[in-house]
Motif scaffolding. Structure first.
Motif, PDB file in Angstrom:
ATOM      1  N   ALA A 177       0.837  -1.206   0.000  1.00  0.00           N
ATOM      2  CA  ALA A 177       0.000   0.000   0.000  1.00  0.00           C
ATOM      3  C   ALA A 177       0.869   1.252   0.000  1.00  0.00           C
ATOM      4  CB  ALA A 177      -0.923  -0.003   1.218  1.00  0.00           C
ATOM      5  N   ILE A 192       0.797   4.071  -2.881  1.00  0.00           N
ATOM      6  CA  ILE A 192       0.577   5.485  -2.561  1.00  0.00           C
ATOM      7  C   ILE A 192       1.705   6.324  -3.156  1.00  0.00           C
ATOM      8  CG2 ILE A 192       0.579   7.167  -0.664  1.00  0.00           C
ATOM      9  CD1 ILE A 192      -0.792   4.986   1.066  1.00  0.00           C
ATOM     10  N   ARG A 214      -7.864   5.685  -6.347  1.00  0.00           N
ATOM     11  CA  ARG A 214      -8.164   4.260  -6.124  1.00  0.00           C
ATOM     12  C   ARG A 214      -8.083   3.483  -7.434  1.00  0.00           C
ATOM     13  NH1 ARG A 214     -10.649   3.678  -0.877  1.00  0.00           N
ATOM     14  NH2 ARG A 214     -11.361   1.605  -1.372  1.00  0.00           N
ATOM     15  N   MET A 245      -4.457   2.944  -8.219  1.00  0.00           N
ATOM     16  CA  MET A 245      -3.875   1.939  -7.326  1.00  0.00           C
ATOM     17  C   MET A 245      -4.370   0.536  -7.688  1.00  0.00           C
ATOM     18  SD  MET A 245      -4.134   4.069  -3.775  1.00  0.00           S
ATOM     19  CE  MET A 245      -3.047   3.133  -2.734  1.00  0.00           C
ATOM     20  N   ARG A 246      -5.644   0.451  -8.077  1.00  0.00           N
ATOM     21  CA  ARG A 246      -6.177  -0.864  -8.445  1.00  0.00           C
ATOM     22  C   ARG A 246      -5.461  -1.409  -9.672  1.00  0.00           C
ATOM     23  NH1 ARG A 246      -9.721  -2.648 -11.884  1.00  0.00           N
ATOM     24  NH2 ARG A 246     -10.435  -0.578 -12.476  1.00  0.00           N
ATOM     25  N   TRP A 260      -2.127  -2.601  -8.697  1.00  0.00           N
ATOM     26  CA  TRP A 260      -2.252  -3.830  -7.898  1.00  0.00           C
ATOM     27  C   TRP A 260      -2.517  -5.027  -8.801  1.00  0.00           C
ATOM     28  CZ3 TRP A 260      -6.932  -6.614  -6.480  1.00  0.00           C
ATOM     29  CH2 TRP A 260      -6.715  -7.585  -5.493  1.00  0.00           C
TER      30      TRP A 260
END
Lengths: 194, 135
Positions: free
Chosen positions: A126, A130, A173, A176-177, A180
């Motif tokens: 995380a 970020i 988000r 970040m998704r 990921w």
């Protein structure tokens, strides 16, 4: 939440009445939050500490202008936001929001990709997700989801409308998704060992 | 929202909520408080170095102006002296003051106004005052 707010207001009143101990107490209560925010925003511990000093000195100097009805921490974060933006601009760091596909290298962490895949989305990953965000998305996400400010407090701290905060949070988000999911795909690959 | 997005949102929320608060170095508090105390002391300190420098420079300028004749070489000399005195006063003020002082601008303006008043109102040497007058 009202108890901490009352405690902050009481400390501010004591500061304004000339109680030196109240400055130390205010500093002790808020230094970790402000420093954490600045460290995750600047990605540099010495710079974050210097900026945090600037933030507290500026806050103490202008304590008379603080509205006691507002949360003290969101006022501090507003000062921190301005200090951080000045710092990033001085370092010629791009603050535009048009490079959403900034690369994040799965192999640049100390753990290595195999370890990250095993850990799924843990704190370490995380932090790296970020860090890969553009600064304006990063600060919105940090204030809202890490420091726990409400959307309107975040908007006040950043000096933008609430709608802008919501858009930045949504895009943060999404970015970040996508990063990921890239890690998830890496999990299925065989990673050659050196 | 598909399963992956849902899974991601849940994982992200949990991960963000679990991020630790980081602390600055042990000397951080004492450094901030010491800097703040130093600033406050400087703000409360008397502004006498600035006032003294400005008084000296203003008096020198006034004295120079009173004895000035309107010949061009003397005018140039007087102006050069005034500039030198002002520069020295400025240097002294910058050296003596640790931080900008509240009211310093007001003091400077007041002293310069006094110097100007003295320059205009005090009697000058006859040969400078009566230039152009009928003898």
């Amino acid at each position: 939440m009202s108890e901490p707010l009352d405690a902050d207001s009481a400390l501010v009143r004591r500061c304004l009445a000339g109680d030196d101990g109240a400055y130390a107490a205010l500093l002790e209560r808020h230094q970790a939050r402000v420093y954490s925010f600045l460290l995750r925003l600047t990605q540099s511990a010495p710079d974050a500490e210097d900026l945090a000093q600037v933030v507290f000195l500026k806050a103490f100097r202008s304590l008379e202008s603080f509205d006691l009805a507002r949360p003290f921490h969101s006022w501090l974060f507003a000062i921190a936001h301005h200090a951080a933006l000045d710092f990033l601009r001085a370092r010629k760091i791009d603050l535009s929001l048009d490079h959403e596909d900034a690369a994040i290298d799965p192999a640049d962490g100390a753990d290595g990709p195999e370890r990250l895949a095993e850990a799924a989305l843990d704190g370490a990953l995380a932090e790296r997700l970020i860090a890969a965000l553009p600064p304006l998305y990063r600060e919105a996400l940090l204030l809202r989801h890490v420091e726990g400010l409400s959307v309107d407090e975040t908007a006040a701290a950043l000096g933008v409308p609430e709608g802008t905060v919501k858009i930045r949070l949504f895009r943060a988000r999404e970015l970040m998704r996508r990063k990921w999911e890239a890690f998830e795909k890496d999990e299925t690959r065989e990673v050659p060992r050196p | 929202m598909n399963k992956t997005e849902d899974q991601f949102d849940r994982s992200l929320n949990a991960a963000l909520a679990s991020l630790p608060q980081l602390r600055p170095s042990a000397a951080f508090s004492s450094t901030v408080l010491a800097s703040f105390k130093r600033e406050r002391r400087a703000a409360l300190a008397p502004a006498w170095p600035l006032a003294a420098a400005l008084a000296a420079s203003s008096a020198a300028i006034a004295a120079g102006a009173m004895s000035l004749t309107f010949s061009i070489p003397r005018l140039a000399t007087g102006a050069a002296k005034a500039v030198a005195v002002l520069e020295a006063a400025g240097r002294l003020a910058l050296h003596a003051l640790p931080a900008p002082q509240a009211g310093a601008e007001f003091s400077a303006a007041a002293l310069l106004a006094v110097a100007l008043f003295l320059t205009i109102s005090m009697p000058r040497r006859r040969d400078t005052r009566l230039i152009g007058a009928k003898s």
